[in-house]
Scaffold this motif. Structure first.
Motif, short mmCIF file in Angstrom:
data_model
loop_
_atom_site.label_atom_id
_atom_site.label_comp_id
_atom_site.label_asym_id
_atom_site.label_seq_id
_atom_site.Cartn_x
_atom_site.Cartn_y
_atom_site.Cartn_z
N SER A 1 0.83 -1.21 0.00
CA SER A 1 0.00 0.00 0.00
C SER A 1 0.86 1.25 0.00
CB SER A 1 -0.95 -0.01 1.20
OG SER A 1 -0.25 0.05 2.42
N MET A 2 1.98 1.23 0.70
CA MET A 2 2.85 2.41 0.75
C MET A 2 3.48 2.68 -0.62
SD MET A 2 4.74 1.95 4.46
CE MET A 2 5.57 3.55 4.46
N THR A 3 3.99 1.64 -1.27
CA THR A 3 4.64 1.84 -2.58
C THR A 3 3.62 2.23 -3.64
OG1 THR A 3 4.54 -0.56 -2.98
CG2 THR A 3 6.58 0.33 -2.08
N LYS A 4 2.43 1.64 -3.57
CA LYS A 4 1.39 2.00 -4.55
C LYS A 4 0.91 3.43 -4.33
CE LYS A 4 -0.37 -2.64 -5.66
NZ LYS A 4 -0.12 -2.56 -7.11
N SER A 5 0.83 3.84 -3.07
CA SER A 5 0.44 5.21 -2.77
C SER A 5 1.48 6.19 -3.30
CB SER A 5 0.28 5.38 -1.25
OG SER A 5 -0.06 6.71 -0.93
N PHE A 6 2.75 5.86 -3.08
CA PHE A 6 3.82 6.74 -3.56
C PHE A 6 3.81 6.84 -5.09
CE2 PHE A 6 8.15 7.26 -5.20
CZ PHE A 6 8.49 8.48 -4.63
N ASP A 7 3.56 5.72 -5.76
CA ASP A 7 3.54 5.70 -7.23
C ASP A 7 2.27 6.31 -7.81
OD1 ASP A 7 6.01 4.50 -7.39
OD2 ASP A 7 5.21 2.45 -7.51
N ALA B 1 3.17 11.78 2.64
CA ALA B 1 4.03 12.93 2.95
C ALA B 1 5.31 12.87 2.12
CB ALA B 1 4.35 12.95 4.44
N VAL B 2 5.88 11.69 1.99
CA VAL B 2 7.09 11.52 1.17
C VAL B 2 6.78 11.87 -0.28
CG1 VAL B 2 8.74 9.84 0.25
CG2 VAL B 2 8.13 9.80 2.68
N LYS B 3 5.65 11.41 -0.77
CA LYS B 3 5.26 11.69 -2.15
C LYS B 3 5.09 13.20 -2.38
CE LYS B 3 1.50 10.82 -5.46
NZ LYS B 3 2.41 10.47 -6.57
N ASP B 4 4.55 13.89 -1.37
CA ASP B 4 4.30 15.32 -1.50
C ASP B 4 5.50 16.18 -1.12
OD1 ASP B 4 1.75 14.67 -2.25
OD2 ASP B 4 0.88 14.95 -0.25
N GLY B 5 6.58 15.54 -0.68
CA GLY B 5 7.74 16.31 -0.24
C GLY B 5 7.47 17.10 1.02
#
Length: 443
Positions: free
Chosen positions: A56-62, A114-118
């Motif tokens: 779920s984390m990797t799919k969310s980031f992608d 949060a990581v995805k959004d910086g």
């Protein structure tokens, strides 16, 4: 005779709430005891939690279209634990567990976004929630088990788990896929260490509820080892097919992880019976199984119906051949016909998960994934039961020097070699016989 139709039924709550065989393991080793059932249920739920958390984390980031469905599956995994906890510690204990555990899943999701959004402040806030979870949940486990699982040991194990989830995700984000999948495999295996320690604490706390059976018998260890290998194979097979379909950058590294899973089998065969036996197993496993799944993905991408049907035929051929292999290996304690049927069910579940993914029916794809993942634990139970029934003397005694509580790395490493030896020396001694018989029949 084993009735594998029954094995399709999820066994989560049953194994926790309805004890199976009475404590006769000292006289007749068996994988089917209340304690072994508890351990297997925790093997299932905790390892699935790890797989779904990372997914779920990797799919969310992608920004994948199925990210929301993956998160719902992760939350459903937590919801499935609640009745099991209620069966042991009551409704109040289950409610407290759900409150703590659900918040933990939300924190990892917030971290990924949060990581995805910086958003560095968001990362820190989510990380703090995860650290608070470790403290709160370890306290809960220590109190619930009345210290049979010491709070400090629980805290250490949870910290390792969260570190492995976060590191896998961070390596993935950085594009360091080799380290990401190495950490994924380590994190996955760690969940079985956790489940063993936690189930042992519960059984030690409530021996009467589990009919004085134990979680650390040789038979229970065999069942858990086969659970781990088969479930990891399923998770990586599904993940690999999706990555290949999407031509994802990390596809080669998922394939590497899947090959490492296969190597856990074939290397054990080679170390015990020589290189030829190891090569024989790997050929059966790879040719019309893993390679055929990859060929099916290629056919779907090219919209080549003929190639797709050919790949499906090869998967059917694998089901028959590997089922025959298992039947011969266990001297029909796992009947060939049943084994062939079970392997075919497994293949169908892999394909159903992939088909729904291709159709963009992500809820159904995740539902198929969870169904197929759960089924591998029934395969582990059926196969380990056949082996123990076949060779009761080999599983007559418990494991030496097994820790009763705590989850230190030393116990993990020392147990792994023993478990693999027990698992594979039992399985592949007979497998070598099968190979000899098959070779003779082909002449």
């Amino acid at each position: 005779m084993l009735n594998f139709k029954k094995l399709i039924v999820p066994v989560l709550s049953l194994s926790l709430l309805v004890p199976g065989m009475a404590g006769a393991e000292e006289q007749k080793p068996t994988v089917d005891t209340p304690a072994a059932g508890l351990r297997a249920s925790l093997d299932h739920l905790l390892s699935e939690h790890f797989v779904l958390a990372v997914t779920s984390m990797t799919k969310s980031f992608d920004g994948d279209e199925d990210a929301e469905a993956a998160m719902k599956a992760l939350n459903q995994n937590a919801a499935d634990m609640k009745p099991a906890i209620a069966g042991i510690y009551g409704d109040d204990g289950a409610a407290k567990f759900d409150e703590i555990f659900s918040a933990h899943n939300s924190a990892t999701d917030e971290f990924a976004k949060a990581v995805k959004d910086g958003d560095t402040e968001g990362e820190k806030a989510a990380q703090q929630k995860v650290e608070d979870f470790i403290s709160t949940f370890s306290g809960f486990l220590g109190q619930a088990t009345e210290g049979k699982l010491p709070e400090a040991a629980a805290n250490e194990a949870l910290a390792v788990h969260e570190k492995q989830v976060m590191e896998t995700f961070k390596f993935y984000v950085d594009g360091d896929y080799e380290k990401a999948y190495m950490t994924f495999r380590e994190g996955y295996k760690h969940m079985y260490v956790v489940s063993k320690a936690l189930s042992n604490a519960i059984v030690t706390q409530m021996p009467d509820k589990f009919e004085n059976t134990k979680v650390d018998t040789s038979a229970a260890d065999l069942r858990s080892t086969l659970n781990s290998l088969t479930a990891e194979h399923f998770a990586l097979a599904v993940m690999g097919m999706q990555k290949e379909y999407n031509a994802a950058d990390d596809f080669d590294f998922v394939s590497w992880a899947e090959n490492e899973n296969t190597a856990d089998f074939s290397a054990a065969v080679g170390s015990i019976y020589g290189e030829d036996a190891g090569n024989q197993f790997e050929k059966i496993w790879q040719t019309d199984h893993i390679a055929a799944q990859s060929d099916l993905v290629s056919a779907v991408k090219k919209e080549d119906q003929s190639a797709k049907e050919n790949a499906e035929k090869r998967l059917g051929r694998f089901s028959n051949e590997f089922g025959s292999f298992l039947g011969a290996a266990t001297e029909e304690n796992l009947p060939t016909k049943d084994a062939q049927g079970v392997v075919q069910i497994h293949e169908n579940q892999v394909l159903k998960t992939f088909d729904n993914y291709v159709k963009k029916d992500y809820s159904e794809s995740l539902a198929s994934f969870r169904e197929g993942y759960a089924f591998t634990f029934e395969i582990g139970k059926g196969l380990s039961n056949a082996i123990v029934t076949q060779m009761p003397d080999k599983f007559a005694s418990g494991m030496p020097d097994m820790p009763k509580t705590g989850m230190g790395g030393a116990s993990k490493s020392s147990n792994s070699g023993i478990l693999l030896w027990i698992s594979f020396s039992s399985l592949f001694a007979a497998a070598a016989v099968y190979g000899i018989r098959r070779k003779a029949a082909m002449k």
